[in-house]
Design an enzyme around this catalytic site. Sequence first.
Site, PDB file in Angstrom:
ATOM      1  N   GLU A 276       0.826  -1.211   0.000  1.00  0.00           N
ATOM      2  CA  GLU A 276       0.000   0.000   0.000  1.00  0.00           C
ATOM      3  C   GLU A 276       0.860   1.261   0.000  1.00  0.00           C
ATOM      4  O   GLU A 276       0.530   2.244  -0.642  1.00  0.00           O
ATOM      5  CB  GLU A 276      -0.965   0.001   1.190  1.00  0.00           C
TER       6      GLU A 276
ATOM      7  N   TYR B 159      -5.894   6.797   4.517  1.00  0.00           N
ATOM      8  CA  TYR B 159      -6.056   5.902   3.385  1.00  0.00           C
ATOM      9  C   TYR B 159      -5.366   4.558   3.652  1.00  0.00           C
ATOM     10  O   TYR B 159      -5.969   3.490   3.538  1.00  0.00           O
ATOM     11  CB  TYR B 159      -5.504   6.547   2.091  1.00  0.00           C
TER      12      TYR B 159
ATOM     13  N   ASP C 104      -9.126   6.341  -2.665  1.00  0.00           N
ATOM     14  CA  ASP C 104      -7.944   6.876  -3.338  1.00  0.00           C
ATOM     15  C   ASP C 104      -8.426   7.570  -4.620  1.00  0.00           C
ATOM     16  O   ASP C 104      -9.638   7.746  -4.816  1.00  0.00           O
ATOM     17  CB  ASP C 104      -6.922   5.762  -3.619  1.00  0.00           C
TER      18      ASP C 104
HETATM   19  N1  ADE Z   1      -3.842   0.772  -5.286  1.00  0.00           N
HETATM   20  C1  ADE Z   1      -3.491   0.876  -4.004  1.00  0.00           C
HETATM   21  N2  ADE Z   1      -3.727  -0.247  -3.325  1.00  0.00           N
HETATM   22  C2  ADE Z   1      -4.249  -1.111  -4.208  1.00  0.00           C
HETATM   23  C3  ADE Z   1      -4.701  -2.437  -4.116  1.00  0.00           C
HETATM   24  N3  ADE Z   1      -4.657  -3.092  -2.967  1.00  0.00           N
HETATM   25  N4  ADE Z   1      -5.195  -2.977  -5.238  1.00  0.00           N
HETATM   26  C4  ADE Z   1      -5.227  -2.284  -6.366  1.00  0.00           C
HETATM   27  N5  ADE Z   1      -4.805  -1.054  -6.528  1.00  0.00           N
HETATM   28  C5  ADE Z   1      -4.321  -0.455  -5.457  1.00  0.00           C
END
Ligand code: ADE
Length: 338
Positions: free
Chosen positions: A39, A119, A137
């Site tokens: 993440e 987030y 996001d």
């Molecule tokens: N962008 C940020 N975290 C994500 C996730 N777990 N899956 C897909 N896109 C992402």
Amino acid sequence: MVMSDSSAIRLALMTWYRQERRDLPWRRTRDPYAIWVSEVMLQQTQVSAVLPYYERWMTRFPTVHALAEASEEQVLAVWQGLGYYRRAKLLRQGAIYVSEQGFPQNAEEWRRVPGVGPYTAAAIASIAFGVPAAVVDGNVERVFARLAGCGETGEALLRLARTWAEDILDRGNPGDWNQALMDLGATVCTFRKPKCEACPVSEHCIARQSWTVDRYPAASSKPKTVRRTLRVMVPFAEGLFGIRRVAEGGWWEGMWEFPSSFSDSERSGQTEGWQEDLPRFACRVTNHRIEVVPFLIRPSARDASLTWLAEDELRGLPMPSPQRRVLRYAKKALGLVE
Ligand code: ADE
């Protein structure tokens, strides 16, 4: 949006996700550390760019304890090339905190971990622990703006998207739900040329139904690109390169660089006769467009204010990507080709 719409959207999107989900390495685990790393890497970087870094990182620092025990320099060396280096430093500080306190179990506790914002906290809590926390996001904001035909931008859009996301969250399976929304935004409801014909929720989408998809999300006033010139000097003496630590407060603090300075006039971008020009190039950092003007100098003595290292010693050091590129050009000019 009416309630019956919410449950129909949930069902359609979760069915789609079961079939279309991207097979990503951090989706094959419930290890909160692995999910946390992914993440943080994904915060400002696309999945395709993150993949090799993620694999390398997990090999080098397979557990939160391995990361907590590493030095900042070791951590930056593995992160180099991904950009936004503050993320790496905070991830290490977060690992030190977690290795002492244990893994938080919910979003609120995750927010106390250094570097973890709302987030990331919601993403980790939902994906690793199944906590019903909604993630918003940029992808989710865009999906919301189109589905709801919401013409707001910036903070107002974010606030409305958060309320919507809390409301529509699949509380039985929040981790998959959040990732389904993110995948929809990343692969179908894309910023440019969205693939509405492949969208599982297009019949619930106000923008699609009114043929106004291109109006959402509404254009916000983006920060203007700032143009700057960075002069980079590569000192080479007695077979060694002269480098220094990046000064505190700079973009690349904690990394190593050839002496460099911003000079915003074209005139001072000219090099003198005792310097050898290296190829110029441009790079982007946040909203800056940086013209890099590198040159090689060969002083007869080694200046004591710099650290002098052989080319193979530079390899393991964290250096910003543009500096690595300058090094490549310097090696070529010196006949030390890789
Ligand atoms: N962008 C940020 N975290 C994500 C996730 N777990 N899956 C897909 N896109 C992402």
